[in-house]
Design an enzyme around this catalytic site. Structure first.
Site, mmCIF file in Angstrom:
data_model
loop_
_atom_site.group_PDB
_atom_site.id
_atom_site.type_symbol
_atom_site.label_atom_id
_atom_site.label_comp_id
_atom_site.label_asym_id
_atom_site.label_seq_id
_atom_site.Cartn_x
_atom_site.Cartn_y
_atom_site.Cartn_z
ATOM 1 N N ARG A 272 0.858 -1.187 0.000
ATOM 2 C CA ARG A 272 0.000 0.000 0.000
ATOM 3 C C ARG A 272 0.891 1.233 0.000
ATOM 4 N NH1 ARG A 272 -3.741 -2.426 -1.580
ATOM 5 N NH2 ARG A 272 -5.606 -3.106 -0.470
ATOM 6 N N GLU B 277 -4.066 7.481 -4.491
ATOM 7 C CA GLU B 277 -4.313 7.037 -5.873
ATOM 8 C C GLU B 277 -5.610 7.619 -6.420
ATOM 9 O OE1 GLU B 277 -4.227 2.788 -5.461
ATOM 10 O OE2 GLU B 277 -2.186 2.817 -4.732
ATOM 11 N N HIS C 61 -1.472 0.599 -9.650
ATOM 12 C CA HIS C 61 -2.158 -0.359 -8.761
ATOM 13 C C HIS C 61 -2.723 -1.528 -9.580
ATOM 14 C CE1 HIS C 61 -4.155 -0.722 -4.584
ATOM 15 N NE2 HIS C 61 -4.060 -1.901 -5.135
#
Lengths: 309, 309
Positions: free
Chosen positions: A226, A255, A273
């Site tokens: 993360r 993000e 991601h």
């Protein structure tokens, strides 16, 4: 049951009726409140926070089915208080995430994306007229959390001739890799850190400036966990100042925002991601998600229930 | 002894005197003819062709020391006729070349370079709003020539869950991978072809349109051998027409020229003949090259002599 955007669950399964937030013209809170009494399950795709407020607006809620491995976007305290169970996608993405860690690492060391850009921009006009990369063989790689994904990464890096170590509170039995008691000790003894740990209060910003200074100027960090595992602002500073050599990042603090300072850096490889985002794994996850849902509505054992304690 | 550009051999070793073509103002032919009588050894760095004419201009030449693994730029017939021996860099680059094959393959399947460009161009404004890649696990990978480098590639791909096969005239004993008698049979049964063979008359354009059509529309080709192994013009056509899915290329027909049609394709990863180009391996090659030279001048056994027959 309610599901948010991008789900592949496009058909109705007998034991329940699907409600889609993303095809409704209403904002999500309005949509939820208009169906609140009937919603027993939520399918969480993406990272829309399943907050205490979200949960409290759904008085009939009994389960949150996450189509992800990470579940840090779900308020566990509220789920526990309300007796709401949570499931995740288990190991559906594990191999893809591990593959991404390896490809990011080699891409950073060997400058793969930078060289691809170099050729496409027409700059390759003389043989061997570009900065050379670095060899993977014999690099010392420290894995931060040797869990299921970290172990898959280690298994993949082994035949490349990497020397692998890990940190945890105590040595893991039957693990053939070198042990370090904490991340500072791991950083001091390695060329590369791979972050494959989950995000908790303990791991928030676990890679701070001190860790990067300890890793040193040839150091590479790969983050497939993360964004919040790294102090992102200090990471940008450390890259610009040459405190560390390079990073491969699949995840970011906020993000899809990415610090623009990274766009001009050559020793950086950026991925949106996408760790688990392969066509094959998404089909797999759809099956796991549906199976968890069906199991819940048919009162059968759940496939990947999360321990909330 | 004479050496061409980019060599790292910057110092003089006792048993011989070094002459540098790249620091001389004279064109290479003039430079060579002015020293012709005294030159007993040539160090070949890069791919300047060591032709029959080149060799015939050096009447005292006894050895060509190549700082490369591939030696197809040397005229073997003329060397044999003149009794000139040839050495190469042995396995100095093997691990780096194998690493590059793996990173190119995962980069093509998972669109690593394309996604990096996507983020840097500021296009990532919504989570999961890009084309997904493909999973490496369970992909069927055919290795064209399971020699030393092909074997290193296979060893690396094994823990990713790839199903590996190879082609050769007859099955290799003690090899745990599936056997195919020729490249068409290999292409028919695999998702990926990895070209790790040397360039010979037999392997020139071994990947032609028929092979690509047989590999099929989801097929990926990785070339870490020589550009001429593939019919490059047909490869571009096949990519544009969707006959195959993607390619990862470290080598090209006419380096450093790269077909410009490739620059706009997203399922393509381009590398500037950098397979063995790591700082660590170049140091290693320098040592091997010097050792071969020293051995020759001290009349000791050569380290990596090439069989010219």
């Amino acid at each position: 049951m309610v599901t948010n955007a991008h789900t592949r669950i496009k058909y109705q399964i007998k034991p329940f009726t699907l409600l889609y937030t993303h095809t409704s013209p209403d904002p999500i809170p309005d949509f939820l409140s208009s169906h609140a009494a009937s919603i027993r399950a939520v399918v969480s795709v993406g990272r829309l926070p399943i907050t205490a407020e979200f949960i409290s607006n759904l008085p009939s809620l009994e389960i949150v089915v996450c189509a992800s491995v990470g579940v840090d976007h779900v308020d566990f305290d509220e789920c526990r208080r309300r007796g709401v169970v949570v499931t995740n996608a288990g190991d559906a993405y594990g191999e893809d995430v591990a593959d991404l860690a390896v490809v990011l690492l080699i891409s950073v060391l060997r400058r793969i994306s930078a060289l691809d850009r170099y050729i496409r921009s027409g700059q390759w006009t003389r043989l061997w007229d570009y900065p050379f990369g670095f060899k993977l063989n014999k690099k010392k790689v420290g894995i931060v959390e040797l869990g299921s994904i970290g172990s898959l990464v280690a298994k993949r890096l082994d035949p490349f001739g990497c020397i692998i170590s890990y940190d945890s509170r105590s040595p893991k039995p039957d693990v053939p890799y070198f042990y370090h008691p904490d991340i500072l000790s791991l950083a001091a003894d390695n060329d590369v850190l791979i972050l494959s740990c989950s995000l908790t209060d303990e791991t928030h910003n676990i890679v701070n400036r001190e860790v990067m200074e300890t890793l040193g100027k040839n150091g590479v960090i790969i983050n497939i966990g993360r964004g919040e595992l790294i102090d992102e602002k200090e990471m940008v500073n450390c890259l610009v100042e040459g405190v560390i050599w390079g990073v491969g990042l699949d995840v970011f603090d906020n993000e899809p925002e990415v610090p623009e300072e990274l766009f001009g850096l050559e020793n950086v490889v950026l991925s949106p991601h996408s760790a688990g985002m392969t066509a094959e794994s998404l089909n797999n996850v759809t099956e796991v998600t549906l199976s968890n849902l069906k199991a819940f509505f048919l009162d059968q054992p759940l496939i990947f229930p999360i321990e909330l304690d």
